[in-house]
Design a protein around this motif. Structure first.
Motif, mmCIF file in Angstrom:
data_model
loop_
_atom_site.group_PDB
_atom_site.id
_atom_site.type_symbol
_atom_site.label_atom_id
_atom_site.label_comp_id
_atom_site.label_asym_id
_atom_site.label_seq_id
_atom_site.Cartn_x
_atom_site.Cartn_y
_atom_site.Cartn_z
ATOM 1 N N UNK A 7 -66.282 66.298 -9.556
ATOM 2 C CA UNK A 7 -65.765 65.886 -10.555
ATOM 3 C C UNK A 7 -66.497 66.608 -11.769
ATOM 4 N N UNK A 8 -65.772 67.399 -12.656
ATOM 5 C CA UNK A 8 -66.340 67.785 -13.811
ATOM 6 C C UNK A 8 -66.328 66.902 -15.047
ATOM 7 N N UNK A 9 -67.195 66.460 -15.734
ATOM 8 C CA UNK A 9 -67.186 65.741 -16.900
ATOM 9 C C UNK A 9 -67.455 66.314 -18.111
ATOM 10 N N UNK A 10 -66.403 66.521 -18.669
ATOM 11 C CA UNK A 10 -66.213 67.066 -19.990
ATOM 12 C C UNK A 10 -66.493 66.361 -21.449
ATOM 13 N N UNK A 11 -67.180 66.900 -22.272
ATOM 14 C CA UNK A 11 -67.127 66.167 -23.560
ATOM 15 C C UNK A 11 -65.840 65.691 -24.021
ATOM 16 N N UNK A 12 -65.730 64.395 -24.801
ATOM 17 C CA UNK A 12 -64.339 64.014 -24.895
ATOM 18 C C UNK A 12 -64.462 63.196 -26.330
ATOM 19 N N UNK A 13 -63.363 63.297 -27.151
ATOM 20 C CA UNK A 13 -63.202 62.279 -28.091
ATOM 21 C C UNK A 13 -62.333 61.137 -27.753
ATOM 22 N N UNK A 14 -62.324 60.015 -28.122
ATOM 23 C CA UNK A 14 -61.253 59.036 -27.789
ATOM 24 C C UNK A 14 -60.485 59.171 -29.105
ATOM 25 N N UNK A 15 -59.183 58.388 -28.854
ATOM 26 C CA UNK A 15 -58.118 58.555 -29.718
ATOM 27 C C UNK A 15 -57.669 56.911 -29.861
ATOM 28 N N UNK A 16 -58.744 56.228 -30.935
ATOM 29 C CA UNK A 16 -58.193 54.714 -30.880
ATOM 30 C C UNK A 16 -57.120 54.792 -32.053
ATOM 31 N N UNK A 17 -56.368 53.815 -31.996
ATOM 32 C CA UNK A 17 -55.062 53.597 -32.671
ATOM 33 C C UNK A 17 -54.419 52.272 -32.582
ATOM 34 N N UNK A 18 -53.147 52.025 -33.315
ATOM 35 C CA UNK A 18 -52.469 50.841 -33.242
ATOM 36 C C UNK A 18 -51.839 50.700 -31.950
ATOM 37 N N UNK A 19 -51.161 51.796 -31.270
ATOM 38 C CA UNK A 19 -50.452 51.806 -30.094
ATOM 39 C C UNK A 19 -51.433 51.413 -28.801
#
Length: 205
Positions: A7-19
């Protein structure tokens, strides 16, 4: 030599929101994320927004310590860590392709309606069978009769954005090879896009 998959672990940003389900505005929820597959601070990926008026931000480090929004989404320029800069989706609920470039502090979004087509489907190579979001699977899905032939996936009834499988291993590549259907029958097709590596599953019913 015994090959194996890692498994390749990529850098990420999460996308928090009201949904977000079940907890809105959660930067620690990794089910909602975009990825930098070249580790170059350019992040992209697919998010399903289940409400028409959804808003979101980008967050780094699974917390609010580093986050970005946009005071004026029309200019697609990111603003750092503030209140009132939530980013709205442009065209109602659905699956969106998001990009976020932290080098230039810009972002973009595109709504995508996905379908499957090909010689193995009743519509052939010109008519898509729509895929529907399944909240339990976190996938786009449909069940349909297939004949011996090929299928592929595309967005918005256009070949501009399409996926195939170059290695016949279930993972998807842009403009990849057609996916072979060796046996006719009724199949459930699941398309997984809200993950770091896009893939599909075919299940004969």
């Amino acid at each position: 030599v015994n090959p194996y998959q890692a498994e390749v672990v990529y850098p990420k940003l999460t996308v928090p929101g009201d949904y977000q389900l079940p907890d809105a505005w959660s930067p620690a929820d990794e089910n909602y994320a975009v990825f930098s597959r070249r580790s170059d601070e350019i992040y992209e990926g697919y998010i399903y927004f289940g409400i028409d008026s959804a808003v979101y931000k980008f967050a780094q480090g699974l917390s609010w310590d580093l986050n970005w929004g946009d005071y004026d989404p029309i200019d697609w320029a990111l603003d750092f860590a503030d209140v009132g800069n939530d980013i709205p989706i442009s065209d109602g609920k659905g699956v969106y392709f998001l990009t976020c470039d932290l080098n230039t502090l810009t972002h973009a979004q595109m709504k995508t309606d996905w379908g499957v087509l090909g010689s193995a489907t009743a519509g052939g190579t010109s008519t898509d069978v729509d895929l529907i979001w399944d909240e339990t699977k976190l996938a786009l899905t449909t069940s349909l009769d297939l004949t011996v032939g090929n299928i592929r996936f595309r967005a918005n009834d256009s070949d501009d954005l399409n996926f195939g499988d170059n290695f016949a291993n279930g993972t998807l590549e842009n403009d990849g090879d057609d996916i072979a259907i060796a046996e006719a029958g009724n199949y459930t097709i699941d398309l997984y896009l809200t993950v770091s590596d896009y893939y599909f599953e075919l299940t004969k019913n």
